[in-house]
Design a protein around this motif. Structure first.
Motif, PDB file in Angstrom:
ATOM      1  N   LEU A 104      67.622  16.602  53.521  1.00 49.40           N
ATOM      2  CA  LEU A 104      68.635  15.552  53.269  1.00 49.40           C
ATOM      3  C   LEU A 104      67.930  14.239  53.427  1.00 49.40           C
ATOM      4  O   LEU A 104      68.194  12.946  53.019  1.00 49.40           O
ATOM      5  N   TYR A 105      66.821  14.259  54.548  1.00 49.72           N
ATOM      6  CA  TYR A 105      66.082  12.854  54.856  1.00 49.72           C
ATOM      7  C   TYR A 105      65.298  12.556  53.435  1.00 49.72           C
ATOM      8  O   TYR A 105      65.241  11.311  52.801  1.00 49.72           O
ATOM      9  N   SER A 106      64.568  13.582  52.778  1.00 48.26           N
ATOM     10  CA  SER A 106      63.670  13.394  51.562  1.00 48.26           C
ATOM     11  C   SER A 106      64.667  12.835  50.539  1.00 48.26           C
ATOM     12  O   SER A 106      64.295  11.739  49.861  1.00 48.26           O
ATOM     13  N   ALA A 107      65.817  13.502  50.297  1.00 52.02           N
ATOM     14  CA  ALA A 107      66.816  12.822  49.343  1.00 52.02           C
ATOM     15  C   ALA A 107      67.276  11.417  49.660  1.00 52.02           C
ATOM     16  O   ALA A 107      67.265  10.572  48.612  1.00 52.02           O
ATOM     17  N   SER A 108      67.604  10.963  50.882  1.00 51.45           N
ATOM     18  CA  SER A 108      67.898   9.883  51.082  1.00 51.45           C
ATOM     19  C   SER A 108      66.797   8.722  51.055  1.00 51.45           C
ATOM     20  O   SER A 108      66.995   7.545  50.160  1.00 51.45           O
ATOM     21  N   TYR A 109      65.746   9.155  51.269  1.00 47.11           N
ATOM     22  CA  TYR A 109      64.587   8.267  51.116  1.00 47.11           C
ATOM     23  C   TYR A 109      64.049   8.049  49.497  1.00 47.11           C
ATOM     24  O   TYR A 109      64.031   6.912  49.300  1.00 47.11           O
ATOM     25  N   GLU A 110      64.273   9.110  48.911  1.00 45.56           N
ATOM     26  CA  GLU A 110      64.118   8.934  47.352  1.00 45.56           C
ATOM     27  C   GLU A 110      64.905   7.941  46.872  1.00 45.56           C
ATOM     28  O   GLU A 110      64.610   7.155  46.028  1.00 45.56           O
ATOM     29  N   HIS A 111      66.311   7.967  47.016  1.00 44.30           N
ATOM     30  CA  HIS A 111      67.387   7.287  46.636  1.00 44.30           C
ATOM     31  C   HIS A 111      67.153   5.835  47.116  1.00 44.30           C
ATOM     32  O   HIS A 111      67.302   4.807  46.156  1.00 44.30           O
ATOM     33  N   SER A 112      66.887   5.527  48.397  1.00 43.10           N
ATOM     34  CA  SER A 112      66.607   4.075  48.751  1.00 43.10           C
ATOM     35  C   SER A 112      65.570   3.877  48.160  1.00 43.10           C
ATOM     36  O   SER A 112      65.656   2.282  47.793  1.00 43.10           O
ATOM     37  N   GLN A 113      64.446   4.170  48.019  1.00 41.80           N
ATOM     38  CA  GLN A 113      63.243   3.532  47.294  1.00 41.80           C
ATOM     39  C   GLN A 113      63.417   3.009  45.964  1.00 41.80           C
ATOM     40  O   GLN A 113      63.025   2.221  45.207  1.00 41.80           O
ATOM     41  N   ASP A 114      64.182   4.062  45.167  1.00 39.09           N
ATOM     42  CA  ASP A 114      64.561   4.028  43.744  1.00 39.09           C
ATOM     43  C   ASP A 114      65.407   2.561  43.755  1.00 39.09           C
ATOM     44  O   ASP A 114      65.040   1.960  42.924  1.00 39.09           O
ATOM     45  N   MET A 115      66.832   2.551  44.471  1.00 42.53           N
ATOM     46  CA  MET A 115      67.208   1.303  44.485  1.00 42.53           C
ATOM     47  C   MET A 115      66.404   0.098  45.035  1.00 42.53           C
ATOM     48  O   MET A 115      66.407  -0.979  44.459  1.00 42.53           O
TER      49      MET A 115
END
Length: 210
Positions: A104-115
């Motif tokens: 869940l951390y990796s998914a969170s980081y992926e989306h934050s860096q995308d935004m």
């Protein structure tokens, strides 16, 4: 200016909301310069609790997280869950503490860096090179939150909160708590784990039932 948006993904969450009489809708509220948009939608996928049926290719750019920052995130979320509260007009009892989940951390980081890299504030990924899940899964469109958590190795979809413009962990959690559906996404007792990340001004928090 700070913004918040929330997305509840799976059918289990929708059932909890229905049982508590919470309607599935969109709400927009303005508090001075702060605009809050709360959105609840069903996930992509069909039946069966939306378990993971895709091969996982976790985001390669996720950095290790320090124990101090992990504990800061957990403390803020569990502190909120330790107290019964109203989310909108619905009462939620105090909920058990959640634990950290690296998928869940990796998914969170992926989306934050995308935004952060694209300047888009949205639950839907950008479908650019920064939208890792869209690229490795060959989606042909922007990824959604359920796809991101499952691509990063979580066994089923999850609930997602996003925000922009908050300087501190406690500040963003406090803001989520005064918005009905963000609050629900924190207080549901069925959630057992979380991941959370901030890149630039962009926050993402994922809550899961495993």
């Amino acid at each position: 200016m700070s913004y918040l948006l929330t997305f509840l993904f799976n059918s289990v969450i929708m059932r909890h909301l229905k049982n508590k009489g919470i309607k599935m809708n969109i709400k927009l509220r303005t508090f001075g310069l702060m605009v809050i948009a709360a959105l609840t939608l069903a996930a992509c996928g069909s039946g069966g609790g939306n378990d993971n049926k895709m091969e996982a290719y976790p985001f390669e750019g996720t950095p290790p997280i320090s124990e101090a920052l992990k504990n800061e995130y957990l403390s803020a979320i569990n502190g909120a869950r330790s107290v019964g509260r109203y989310c909108g007009q619905k009462w939620f009892d105090a909920a058990p503490p959640v634990v950290w989940n690296n998928a869940l951390y990796s998914a969170s980081y992926e989306h934050s860096q995308d935004m952060a890299n694209t300047g888009r504030f949205d639950h839907t990924g950008s479908n650019t090179v920064h939208d890792w899940t869209a690229q490795v899964q060959n989606l042909g469109r922007g990824s959604n939150g359920g796809e991101r958590v499952m691509n990063n190795g979580y066994p089923r979809d999850a609930g997602e909160n996003i925000a922009i413009g908050y300087a501190t962990t406690q500040g963003v959690v406090n803001a989520w708590l005064v918005s009905e559906y963000h609050c629900v996404n924190i207080m549901l007792s069925s959630f057992k784990s979380i991941g959370m990340a901030k890149v630039g001004e962009y926050w993402t928090q994922e809550s899961g039932e495993e």
